[in-house]
Motif scaffolding. Structure first.
Motif, PDB file in Angstrom:
ATOM      1  N   CYS A 135       0.855  -1.191   0.000  1.00 25.90           N
ATOM      2  CA  CYS A 135       0.000   0.000   0.000  1.00 25.90           C
ATOM      3  C   CYS A 135       0.891   1.242   0.000  1.00 25.90           C
ATOM      4  O   CYS A 135       1.861   1.329   0.760  1.00 25.90           O
ATOM      5  N   CYS A 143      -6.909   0.680   3.932  1.00 24.70           N
ATOM      6  CA  CYS A 143      -7.089   2.144   3.930  1.00 24.70           C
ATOM      7  C   CYS A 143      -7.542   2.683   2.580  1.00 24.70           C
ATOM      8  O   CYS A 143      -7.613   3.898   2.391  1.00 24.70           O
ATOM      9  N   CYS A 183      -0.445   3.075   3.907  1.00 23.73           N
ATOM     10  CA  CYS A 183      -0.226   2.428   5.214  1.00 23.73           C
ATOM     11  C   CYS A 183       0.868   1.372   5.177  1.00 23.73           C
ATOM     12  O   CYS A 183       1.236   0.822   6.202  1.00 23.73           O
ATOM     13  N   CYS A 224      -5.918  -0.796  -1.473  1.00 21.08           N
ATOM     14  CA  CYS A 224      -5.591  -1.362  -0.166  1.00 21.08           C
ATOM     15  C   CYS A 224      -6.882  -1.735   0.561  1.00 21.08           C
ATOM     16  O   CYS A 224      -7.797  -0.920   0.659  1.00 21.08           O
TER      17      CYS A 224
END
Ligand SMILES: [Zn+2]
Length: 360
Positions: A6, A25, A9, A22
């Motif tokens: 990601c 997030c 994150c 992701c």
């Protein structure tokens, strides 16, 4: 083994994960290579497409290619400045997108996908339709209803399943909603497109034989081309084939200048619809773009008059581009006049899309 990570994150996923963002997030994903590095001895010299750089692209079992890449690099002088036009509009579907589409559709086949969904202002949809047909994959393309007529006709000729939406943003939202029925290949998000775009830089490095541009102007819609170009430059820098990252100038169209606004505030210029390929108000990779541009580059906005003037000038020079592609020439002329480009600098201007599509 390569991994998917990601961009926000940093959560990691297995390389074969069939996801487009992701799961924690909702940010865009990137690829981490296990040990691939650019190496002139590993270029497949008898292949004249992006696949001559297969050893520096993500590992793939299927390869769907229509001969994309290895586009001409034409030298031109503007007063005392050396310009290099990279004719990306001469690709199979008439746009730079083919570099990314070839990689992304190959990846989709590796994942066992037989139905892809995409949103596009036109060029990405045309590119995907053609490559999906070659791959035997069904393609649903969501486009704004004011898509240039020529582009719509080409989509029809390519027998894509076309879905018209009220505007570019709605096309994106509708494609994501529809993704429960198939695989959302979305070029605004998909890291495999970006990996394909890296190859432009490798080609320029080979074509110039050692010299390298001081400035690269890139049209920015979603910004994935600029990201790909940056990653390609990083690869060359990493192995010492270039000494530094050239200045990267993100060029946006007035009214769609999200990056410029974030860095320098409102340009105050009236919105133009002329550069139809740049009408992207939502840029999922904005954070990544800002980081690169803050470090290595600059952002510029061009208005309708400047785009039209550059478009006409390019056709007079023999480059049959679309208005979207002209923004780099418009921005270059502005930068030259303001003294930001020195006389003997080498400037690379990728010409991204074929103007004949707008006329058909
Ligand atoms: Zn995340």
């Amino acid at each position: 083994m390569e991994r998917i990570i990601c961009s926000n994150c940093k959560h990691e996923y297995s390389y074969l994960s069939k996801i487009w963002n992701c799961q924690r997030c909702s940010s865009p994903l990137n690829i981490i290579y296990s040990k691939r590095r650019f190496n002139r001895d590993l270029i497949i010299k008898e292949t004249y497409s992006i696949w001559r750089y297969k050893n520096f692209l993500p590992p793939l079992r299927n390869i769907i290619s229509l001969g994309e890449g290895w586009t001409p690099l034409i030298k031109h002088t503007h007063r005392d400045t050396n310009l290099l036009f990279k004719l990306e509009y001469l690709m199979p579907s008439g746009s730079f997108k083919d570099r990314g589409t070839s990689v992304a559709i190959s990846r989709a086949l590796d994942l066992g996908v037989d139905h892809v969904i995409e949103d596009s202002s036109g060029n990405a949809g045309i590119s995907l339709s053609i490559y999906a047909a070659k791959a035997g994959v069904k393609a649903d393309i969501y486009v704004p209803k004011d898509i240039p007529k020529g582009k719509l006709k080409i989509l029809e000729a390519a027998e894509a399943n076309i879905f018209l939406s009220n505007n570019r943003k709605k096309a994106y939202e509708n494609a994501v909603k529809a993704s429960k029925n198939g695989f959302y290949i979305g070029h605004l998000w998909n890291p495999f497109y970006i990996e394909g775009f890296k190859t432009l830089v490798y080609e320029v490095w080979e074509q110039l034989g050692g010299l390298f541009p001081d400035h690269i102007f890139v049209p920015v819609g979603s910004g994935s081309n600029l990201l790909g170009i940056y990653y390609g430059l990083e690869d060359l820098l990493d192995v010492g084939y270039i000494d530094e990252i050239p200045s990267l100038i993100a060029v946006e169209a007035a009214g769609y200048d999200i990056i410029h606004k974030e860095l320098f505030g409102d340009s105050g210029l009236p919105r133009t619809e002329l550069a139809d390929g740049l009408r992207v108000l939502f840029k999922p990779r904005k954070r990544e773009l800002l980081e690169i541009i803050r470090t290595y580059g600059h952002a510029m906005v061009v208005d309708e008059t400047e785009i039209m003037e550059a478009y006409k000038s390019l056709w007079r020079l023999g480059f049959t581009v679309e208005p979207t592609s002209s923004v780099v020439y418009a921005a270059f002329k502005k930068a030259y006049e303001s003294g930001d480009i020195r006389g003997d600098d080498i400037v690379l201007l990728p010409l991204t899309g074929n103007g004949i599509k707008m006329i058909i």
